[in-house]
Design a protein around this motif. Sequence first.
Motif, PDB file in Angstrom:
ATOM      1  N   LEU A  31     -62.404  76.334  47.296  1.00 21.69           N
ATOM      2  CA  LEU A  31     -60.996  76.544  47.611  1.00 21.69           C
ATOM      3  C   LEU A  31     -60.745  76.745  49.102  1.00 21.69           C
ATOM      4  CD1 LEU A  31     -58.223  76.729  46.276  1.00 21.69           C
ATOM      5  CD2 LEU A  31     -58.667  79.147  45.860  1.00 21.69           C
ATOM      6  N   ARG A  91     -58.266  74.413  51.390  1.00 22.99           N
ATOM      7  CA  ARG A  91     -57.161  74.934  52.199  1.00 22.99           C
ATOM      8  C   ARG A  91     -57.282  74.517  53.660  1.00 22.99           C
ATOM      9  NH1 ARG A  91     -57.268  80.722  49.173  1.00 22.99           N
ATOM     10  NH2 ARG A  91     -55.793  80.190  47.515  1.00 22.99           N
ATOM     11  N   SER A 126     -58.541  76.703  39.704  1.00 23.57           N
ATOM     12  CA  SER A 126     -57.893  77.265  40.895  1.00 23.57           C
ATOM     13  C   SER A 126     -57.628  76.192  41.943  1.00 23.57           C
ATOM     14  CB  SER A 126     -58.750  78.373  41.503  1.00 23.57           C
ATOM     15  OG  SER A 126     -58.853  79.459  40.628  1.00 23.57           O
ATOM     16  N   GLU A 141     -53.989  74.941  43.237  1.00 19.74           N
ATOM     17  CA  GLU A 141     -53.672  74.963  44.674  1.00 19.74           C
ATOM     18  C   GLU A 141     -53.177  73.595  45.148  1.00 19.74           C
ATOM     19  OE1 GLU A 141     -53.549  76.811  48.547  1.00 19.74           O
ATOM     20  OE2 GLU A 141     -53.983  77.730  46.615  1.00 19.74           O
ATOM     21  N   THR A 147     -49.400  72.830  46.477  1.00 15.67           N
ATOM     22  CA  THR A 147     -49.322  72.493  47.892  1.00 15.67           C
ATOM     23  C   THR A 147     -48.732  71.113  48.147  1.00 15.67           C
ATOM     24  OG1 THR A 147     -51.272  73.865  48.297  1.00 15.67           O
ATOM     25  CG2 THR A 147     -50.708  72.284  50.016  1.00 15.67           C
TER      26      THR A 147
END
Length: 103
Positions: free
Chosen positions: A35, A39, A63, A67, A71
């Motif tokens: 993750l 990001r 997860s 995300e 996003t």
Amino acid sequence: MTISVLLLGLTAVVVDEARERIDLPDIEFHSGTGLADLRAVFAQGPVDHVIMGAGLDLGQRLSIVREIFETSDTTTVHLKDRASGPDAFLPFVRAVLTGLRGP
């Protein structure tokens, strides 16, 4: 037009090998193992496709998918099966990218 692709997997070795062995024009590869890497790559700019190996545990995979979808509304997500094992990551990535490029 350059396509931005993020490869995510359990180990950098498997991901980096796939990244190095796929020679398709107009693809900018990014790689990571979770993750935090996702990001960081998304912070650099838009990502067209995320291809994820099955070595990550289910919680991490969920997860990461959450995300991505929170996003971006344009990024596609492609999840490899567990049964074929880590040796099948490269063929999976190649098949996805070849299919996305079309005829």
